[in-house]
Enzyme design. Structure first.
Site, PDB file in Angstrom:
ATOM      1  N   SER A  40      -6.543  30.171 -69.779  1.00 35.86           N
ATOM      2  CA  SER A  40      -5.956  29.224 -68.825  1.00 35.86           C
ATOM      3  C   SER A  40      -5.129  28.165 -69.530  1.00 35.86           C
ATOM      4  O   SER A  40      -4.011  27.838 -69.111  1.00 35.86           O
ATOM      5  CB  SER A  40      -7.069  28.563 -68.005  1.00 35.86           C
ATOM      6  N   GLU A 327     -14.538  32.474 -61.616  1.00 36.30           N
ATOM      7  CA  GLU A 327     -14.408  33.575 -62.569  1.00 36.30           C
ATOM      8  C   GLU A 327     -15.744  33.934 -63.219  1.00 36.30           C
ATOM      9  O   GLU A 327     -15.887  34.987 -63.833  1.00 36.30           O
ATOM     10  CB  GLU A 327     -13.373  33.247 -63.657  1.00 36.30           C
TER      11      GLU A 327
END
Length: 480
Positions: A40, A327
């Site tokens: 990310s 996630e």
């Protein structure tokens, strides 16, 4: 000109499916595991580096399929990214170029963060991806690009990959309203480019709850670190002022979400796993693992050596809202299936639109192993049962593969139909998993040898592997 190195794998291509018998843990897992950089943070840093007002470098960036796809996507728009031993050196383009095509693979950050950059290009940019990517939600972002003056055309289903973005020539910003209830990436994608649009950009969310808010907070923090003025003082509204994005050298944090299966290994086997360099302050949603594993009954300690998780004599069922760290859902579901009591996972309806429909996939695979699973409107209720091995389908989803690996530690005969999909965010997953187990055996053998030194009547201390026999599926237990 030197011949190309044909032995070098192309990370941007989907890996060939690779079946993998998930190894059982012969001893409590005890190891130190170094995880690579955050996906990310890496892909946000890459996008901001090519939007910046000068060159910069990225150290400890994740080198995996998702980030390789991002680097190639940015190169297609005119950026120069020089990959050196000491990091990646990024030079922004004098102007973004159109006329090219971008391969998104199955990477949500590529298919969502890069199309807004096409607003700055001098011509159309085409986007395509893996077949599984065609089902991922894109409509809110493509609608926002149209509101900003771009012409967006699709060639298969409406508002889905593949598509082409033809920018307006004025590069104007303004106000856009989107429904980001299916992905926080829609908000982050627009915020990243906002400062480069004429007049800046106001993004307003209109819809159900936005998931994964920590990821938006990460985007806002990284923009502010580069001198961008972002107003997020009102809920569901973000305003990015027009202005330069300062070039900034970055050292990427470890990927805390990729640490999940390794730390879970300690919890399910009664061992102890340390992940070094765990940040004391971070915006990564994976940091929620500290609280999640604690409520499952593990001992969790953040110290100078990193984050250490120790399994105890029980793995408890629990109720968890994973809306801010969705996630982690597959690995948490694996923990729940191995727990003593019923667990409930909520707040993750949007993971139906991730790499696969993760809720349906988890229900299907866990029920095939013997668990009783109920799929709710926004999560799963998991009732543990005696589990048996068999083929565990990963659906080309790296997080599903991680869940299967955790289950395989204590359930015999679990065979993943594809472990190569872990290359999406951690190409070294299999090697790291096997090394973790080998280090655990070494640790116990050394303890046995130490005991022999203390007790001279012990002539030949056995290895923990001596006489280890495979356990058939009908003898499997949910914990070792």
């Amino acid at each position: 000109m030197p011949e190309p190195d044909v032995t070098q794998p192309d990370q941007t291509r989907p890996a060939e499916p690779q079946p993998w018998p998930a190894p059982q843990a012969p001893v409590p897992v005890t190891a130190t595991v170094v995880v690579p950089g955050s996906k990310s943070e890496t892909n946000r840093a890459l996008v901001l580096a090519v939007l910046a007002d000068g060159p910069s470098s990225i150290v400890n960036g994740l080198d995996a399929r998702d980030t390789a796809l991002m680097r190639d996507a940015l190169r297609a728009l005119g950026a120069t990214i020089d990959e050196r031993p000491d990091g990646w050196h990024v030079t922004p383009p004098a102007s973004f170029v159109g006329g090219g095509s971008v391969a998104c693979g199955l990477a949500g950050t590529v298919m969502r963060f890069v199309p807004p950059l096409a607003l700055l290009a001098d011509g159309p940019v085409s986007f395509d991806g893996d077949e599984q990517a065609y089902a991922r939600p894109m409509a809110p972002l493509l609608g926002a690009l149209r509101d900003l003056g771009a012409d967006v055309t699709t060639t298969r289903a409406a508002d889905a990959l593949p598509f082409t973005v033809t920018p307006a020539q004025n590069q104007a910003g303004g106000r856009v309203s989107i429904d980001a209830s299916s992905s926080s990436q829609f908000v982050s994608a627009l915020l990243l480019v906002g400062a480069r649009l004429r007049g800046g950009l106001e993004v307003v969310h209109e819809g159900g709850q936005v998931p994964s808010l920590p990821h938006i907070a990460m985007t806002v923090a990284m923009l502010r670190e580069r001198g961008v003025d972002v107003d997020d003082s009102r809920a569901d509204r973000w305003v990015v002022a027009e202005g330069p994005i300062a070039a900034r050298d970055v050292a990427v944090e470890p990927d805390l979400s990729n640490a999940a299966p390794f730390l879970a290994a300690a919890a399910v086997t009664g061992g102890a796993v340390t992940v070094p360099h765990w940040p004391t302050g971070t915006l990564q949603p994976g940091d929620q693992l500290r609280d999640i594993l604690a409520v499952f009954g593990a001992e969790v300690e953040l110290g100078e050596d990193g984050l250490t998780v120790r399994g105890t004599d029980q793995l408890l069922g629990t109720d968890l809202d994973l809306g801010g760290a969705s996630e982690l859902t597959p690995v948490v579901a694996a923990l729940a299936a191995l727990a003593r009591d019923t667990s409930r996972i909520s707040g993750v309806a949007h993971v139906r639109g991730h790499e696969t429909d993760r809720l349906a996939a988890l229900r299907t695979e866990l029920e095939a192993m013997g668990a009783r699973v109920h799929e709710t409107h926004d999560g799963l209720t998991i009732h543990p049962r005696l589990l048996a091995g068999g083929e565990f389908h990963t659906y080309a989803d790296h997080r599903m593969a991680q869940a299967g690996a955790v289950l395989g530690l204590v359930v015999p005969d679990v065979v993943l139909d594809d472990v190569a999909c872990t290359s999406k965010t951690m190409p070294t997953f299999v090697e790291a998993w096997q090394q973790m187990l080998a280090d655990s055996v070494t640790e116990v053998d050394e303890e046995l040898a130490t005991e022999e030194d203390v007790d001279p009547e012990v002539d030949d201390p056995p290895s923990v592997l001596d006489g280890l026999l495979p356990v058939s599926s009908d003898e499997s237990r949910s914990r070792p």
